[in-house]
Design a protein around this motif. Structure first.
Motif, PDB file in Angstrom:
ATOM      1  N   SER A   1      -2.729   6.491  -2.098  1.00 58.07           N
ATOM      2  CA  SER A   1      -3.445   7.424  -1.225  1.00 58.07           C
ATOM      3  C   SER A   1      -4.908   7.384  -1.616  1.00 58.07           C
ATOM      4  O   SER A   1      -5.255   6.936  -2.704  1.00 58.07           O
ATOM      5  CB  SER A   1      -2.888   8.841  -1.352  1.00 58.07           C
ATOM      6  OG  SER A   1      -3.038   9.319  -2.672  1.00 58.07           O
TER       7      SER A   1
ATOM      8  N   LEU B   1      -4.864   0.402   3.176  1.00 51.62           N
ATOM      9  CA  LEU B   1      -5.040   1.801   3.531  1.00 51.62           C
ATOM     10  C   LEU B   1      -6.114   1.822   4.604  1.00 51.62           C
ATOM     11  O   LEU B   1      -7.104   1.082   4.506  1.00 51.62           O
ATOM     12  CB  LEU B   1      -5.518   2.615   2.332  1.00 51.62           C
ATOM     13  CG  LEU B   1      -4.575   2.729   1.147  1.00 51.62           C
ATOM     14  CD1 LEU B   1      -5.287   3.399  -0.029  1.00 51.62           C
ATOM     15  CD2 LEU B   1      -3.343   3.516   1.518  1.00 51.62           C
TER      16      LEU B   1
ATOM     17  N   SER C   1      -1.623   4.783   4.342  1.00 54.17           N
ATOM     18  CA  SER C   1      -0.982   3.479   4.352  1.00 54.17           C
ATOM     19  C   SER C   1      -0.992   2.921   5.771  1.00 54.17           C
ATOM     20  O   SER C   1      -0.534   3.574   6.697  1.00 54.17           O
ATOM     21  CB  SER C   1       0.465   3.619   3.889  1.00 54.17           C
ATOM     22  OG  SER C   1       0.713   2.794   2.823  1.00 54.17           O
TER      23      SER C   1
ATOM     24  N   ALA D   1       0.809  -1.216   0.000  1.00 56.63           N
ATOM     25  CA  ALA D   1       0.000   0.000   0.000  1.00 56.63           C
ATOM     26  C   ALA D   1       0.847   1.273   0.000  1.00 56.63           C
ATOM     27  O   ALA D   1       0.317   2.353  -0.231  1.00 56.63           O
ATOM     28  CB  ALA D   1      -0.921   0.004   1.212  1.00 56.63           C
ATOM     29  N   SER D   2       2.146   1.145   0.223  1.00 57.31           N
ATOM     30  CA  SER D   2       2.980   2.346   0.242  1.00 57.31           C
ATOM     31  C   SER D   2       2.909   3.033  -1.120  1.00 57.31           C
ATOM     32  O   SER D   2       2.963   2.392  -2.154  1.00 57.31           O
ATOM     33  CB  SER D   2       4.423   2.007   0.593  1.00 57.31           C
ATOM     34  OG  SER D   2       4.948   1.098  -0.345  1.00 57.31           O
TER      35      SER D   2
END
Length: 125
Positions: A71, A95, A89, A67-68
């Motif tokens: 957004s 998220l 994250s 998930a990094s």
């Protein structure tokens, strides 16, 4: 009559890419049991527990995607009872965000997601 049919065809061709670019129903539950939608080039699984929204991210084979770099935000509810939840994250492929009030069961959620490659999309749950 031919002009109307031609106009309808032209409008469909002009609008189809925008419609198809939006998230569409995946038709299945995700690996963790949440509703699954295709959005921004990935599969997004929405999980709601009290005030916490979690969006698990998977590739086309339902394998977790880090998930990094992702957004997003979620618009929860409709009408007079709407709230926006910012998503950040969390764990490896998720998220998460916290709503200001408990999310009612079955409340409509509109997810806006931006992938690390800049691709964006929207899905309705």
């Amino acid at each position: 009559m031919k002009k109307i049919s031609l106009l309808a065809a032209v409008l469909w061709l002009a609008l189809a890419p925008a419609v198809l670019a939006q998230g569409h129903s995946h038709g299945d539950k995700g690996p963790k049991g949440g509703a699954m939608q295709d959005v921004a080039g990935v599969h997004a699984e929405l999980m709601v527990a009290d005030r916490t929204l979690t969006v698990n991210i998977y590739d086309e084979d339902n394998k977790p995607v880090p998930a990094s770099g992702f957004s997003g935000s979620a618009l929860v509810g409709s009408g007079q009872t709407r709230q926006v939840v910012q998503l950040a994250s969390g764990s490896d492929n998720a998220l998460t965000g916290t709503a200001s009030a408990a999310v009612p069961r079955g409340a409509p959620v509109t997810l806006q997601l931006k992938a690390p490659n800049g691709k964006t999309g929207q899905a309705k749950f």
